[in-house]
Design a protein around this motif. Structure first.
Motif, PDB file in Angstrom:
ATOM      1  N   ALA A 142       0.846  -1.199   0.000  1.00 24.90           N
ATOM      2  CA  ALA A 142       0.000   0.000   0.000  1.00 24.90           C
ATOM      3  C   ALA A 142       0.881   1.248   0.000  1.00 24.90           C
ATOM      4  O   ALA A 142       0.599   2.228  -0.700  1.00 24.90           O
ATOM      5  N   SER A 143       1.947   1.194   0.781  1.00 22.46           N
ATOM      6  CA  SER A 143       2.861   2.332   0.874  1.00 22.46           C
ATOM      7  C   SER A 143       3.532   2.600  -0.482  1.00 22.46           C
ATOM      8  O   SER A 143       3.640   3.749  -0.925  1.00 22.46           O
ATOM      9  N   PHE A 147      -0.301   4.726  -0.599  1.00 20.98           N
ATOM     10  CA  PHE A 147      -1.196   4.794   0.568  1.00 20.98           C
ATOM     11  C   PHE A 147      -0.443   4.341   1.809  1.00 20.98           C
ATOM     12  O   PHE A 147      -0.588   3.198   2.249  1.00 20.98           O
ATOM     13  N   HIS A 148       0.399   5.198   2.345  1.00 19.86           N
ATOM     14  CA  HIS A 148       1.171   4.829   3.524  1.00 19.86           C
ATOM     15  C   HIS A 148       0.327   4.990   4.784  1.00 19.86           C
ATOM     16  O   HIS A 148      -0.307   6.037   4.970  1.00 19.86           O
ATOM     17  N   ALA A 149       0.302   3.978   5.624  1.00 17.96           N
ATOM     18  CA  ALA A 149      -0.431   4.069   6.896  1.00 17.96           C
ATOM     19  C   ALA A 149       0.426   4.892   7.862  1.00 17.96           C
ATOM     20  O   ALA A 149       1.399   4.381   8.412  1.00 17.96           O
ATOM     21  N   LYS A 169     -10.095   5.295   6.695  1.00 17.95           N
ATOM     22  CA  LYS A 169     -10.401   6.230   5.611  1.00 17.95           C
ATOM     23  C   LYS A 169      -9.342   7.331   5.508  1.00 17.95           C
ATOM     24  O   LYS A 169      -8.874   7.663   4.412  1.00 17.95           O
ATOM     25  N   GLY A 171      -6.334   7.209   6.553  1.00 19.22           N
ATOM     26  CA  GLY A 171      -5.025   6.647   6.204  1.00 19.22           C
ATOM     27  C   GLY A 171      -4.020   6.660   7.336  1.00 19.22           C
ATOM     28  O   GLY A 171      -2.822   6.757   7.079  1.00 19.22           O
ATOM     29  N   PHE A 227      -7.705  -1.362   5.884  1.00 18.92           N
ATOM     30  CA  PHE A 227      -6.953  -0.272   5.236  1.00 18.92           C
ATOM     31  C   PHE A 227      -6.668  -0.610   3.768  1.00 18.92           C
ATOM     32  O   PHE A 227      -6.927   0.185   2.857  1.00 18.92           O
ATOM     33  N   HIS A 231      -8.402   1.217   0.510  1.00 18.30           N
ATOM     34  CA  HIS A 231      -7.625   2.097  -0.375  1.00 18.30           C
ATOM     35  C   HIS A 231      -7.328   1.468  -1.740  1.00 18.30           C
ATOM     36  O   HIS A 231      -7.216   2.192  -2.731  1.00 18.30           O
TER      37      HIS A 231
END
Lengths: 245, 206
Positions: A142-143, A147-149, A169, A171, A227, A231
């Protein structure tokens, strides 16, 4: 037809006709490649077991109109121990599924390739419970795709953390001022678990996280799934098959 | 587009696996030109297979009665049970004439990427059979691919602790193949499963 050579990892394959397969590969130089392996299902095939899922292979391919054609395949790392163990095979399936979903044809993504290779190597060397590697892999993919948590600062106002509200949502973590009513509040241990899972490069510390902080890991794992599915806008079909605990 | 019945036939044939629109059209026109007797025989065969064929209540093989031909045969060895993915694997093993035990058809293999987990297969029924029947050896004959290996590994875990011998079909070099074309995984498996020539088929070398 142009001939080219690439390193790739087999993500999955489908039967085609009587003896062929369509193979999805993540290559180092061309992103995702879909190619036909002719005669691969015949017992005496020259490809043998080289094009089984999770194999890291050196390939020679012909460019085709729709699908490329695999001319030769040499094994670099078979990852056979991953395939032969149910839990590790299920974990590798989640990795393959998510990479198959995010990788683009014709777009080189070396970070994604190296992550998948490292993930499979970690599984091959892993102890019996590989679920924690899946969670880490998902957050790291994701990162890579943007989309980095974020658990170091508020995901909205960027005020330095740690903050105890965790939002799928938004992130990452949220400060009390930015967290909308109903946002889930978690222990700092959970934030730390999410940070460890998402931290690039660290695989060796993961089994200890699952072993020593099982509750924090379980909460972080459920956050990870929500997550990534939110995303990437995709339900992970293989996720439920991975044995946990 | 053709008129009514012809187009309906093309549409139905086009739903079969591996049959595209052009092939469907070609088969439809072949049937149009064929004798009524031949076409009727085909139609009756399709109807009969749907009306009479079902899954065996014991092993989930294809059957035309409550139990399949193998399960009804009293001469088969009740102490050996071969677990296969599909009913067509039973036919492949029967062709060898080497095996005289019973079968259990799982109805597929574990494929996480397709969302097929252990609950979708006849694994619970297999465990119930082991409780009831005098089985001494379970031969896991799933395919030597990623799905078959995952299924074999899962079954092996499930059968842990039971008083049965659990074996897996050998995999290695194909008869008529060349050693230098064999991949590393296949060749290393062939080495692991090598046999003593003097006691061929009965002893493993360690």
């Amino acid at each position: 037809m142009a001939l080219y050579r690439e390193q790739g990892i087999v993500l999955r394959s489908y039967k085609l006709g009587e003896t062929d397969r369509i193979v999805h590969l993540l290559t180092q130089g061309r992103g995702k490649v879909r190619a036909v392996a002719k005669g691969v299902r015949r017992p005496g095939s020259r490809f043998g077991g080289r094009l089984e899922a999770f194999s890291h292979v050196d390939l020679q391919l012909y460019e085709g109109r729709n699908l490329d054609v695999i001319a030769q395949a040499e094994l670099l790392a078979p990852h056979a121990v991953v395939r032969e163990d149910y839990a590790r095979s299920a974990a590798a399936s989640v990795m393959s599924e998510v990479v198959d979903a995010v990788a683009q044809e014709g777009e080189r993504d070396n970070a994604l390739f190296l992550l998948l290779r490292a993930g499979l190597q970690a599984l091959a060397a892993a102890p019996a419970d590989p679920a924690v590697f899946v969670d880490a892999f998902l957050l790291r993919v994701a990162s890579i795709v943007g989309f980095h948590a974020d658990t170091d600062a508020c995901a909205v106002c960027r005020r330095a953390g740690p903050h105890g509200f965790l939002s799928v949502k938004a992130g990452g973590s949220l400060c009390p001022g930015c967290a909308p009513p109903g946002t889930r509040m978690v222990d700092l241990e959970v934030l730390e678990a999410v940070r460890t899972l998402a931290a690039a490069g660290e695989w060796a510390v993961l089994p200890r996280l699952a072993r020593e902080r099982p509750l924090a890991h379980a909460t972080a794992a459920s956050y990870t799934r929500a997550f990534v599915e939110h995303h990437l806008d995709r339900r992970l079909r293989s996720y439920d098959v991975v044995p946990r605990g | 587009m053709y008129e009514g019945a012809v187009q309906d036939l093309i549409d139905e044939l086009g739903r079969l696996p591996g049959v595209g629109p052009k092939s469907a059209q070609r088969i439809a026109f072949f049937l149009l030109q064929a004798d009524l007797v031949d076409a009727t025989r085909l139609a009756e065969a399709i109807t009969r297979v749907k009306q009479t064929v079902r899954f065996c209540s014991r092993c989930f093989n294809i059957a035309e009665a409550e139990q399949c031909r193998v399960c009804r045969d009293p001469r088969r060895d009740d102490t050996v049970l071969c677990v296969v993915e599909e009913a067509r694997d039973v036919v492949a093993i029967e062709r060898t004439r080497e095996y005289r035990g019973r079968y259990h058809v799982l109805g597929g293999a574990i494929s996480p990427i397709d969302g097929i987990g252990p609950d979708e297969l006849h694994i619970t029924e297999l465990l119930h059979r082991l409780d009831r029947e005098p089985v001494e050896e379970v031969i896991i004959a799933t395919n030597p691919n990623v799905e078959g290996e995952a299924t074999a590994s899962f079954l092996s875990r499930q059968l842990d602790g039971r008083a049965v011998r659990v074996t897996r079909l050998a995999s290695g070099l194909p008869v008529g193949g060349d050693l230098d074309y064999a991949d590393e995984v296949t060749l290393s498996r062939a080495f692991v499963g090598r046999q003593d020539l003097r006691g061929r088929g009965t002893r493993e070398v360690r």
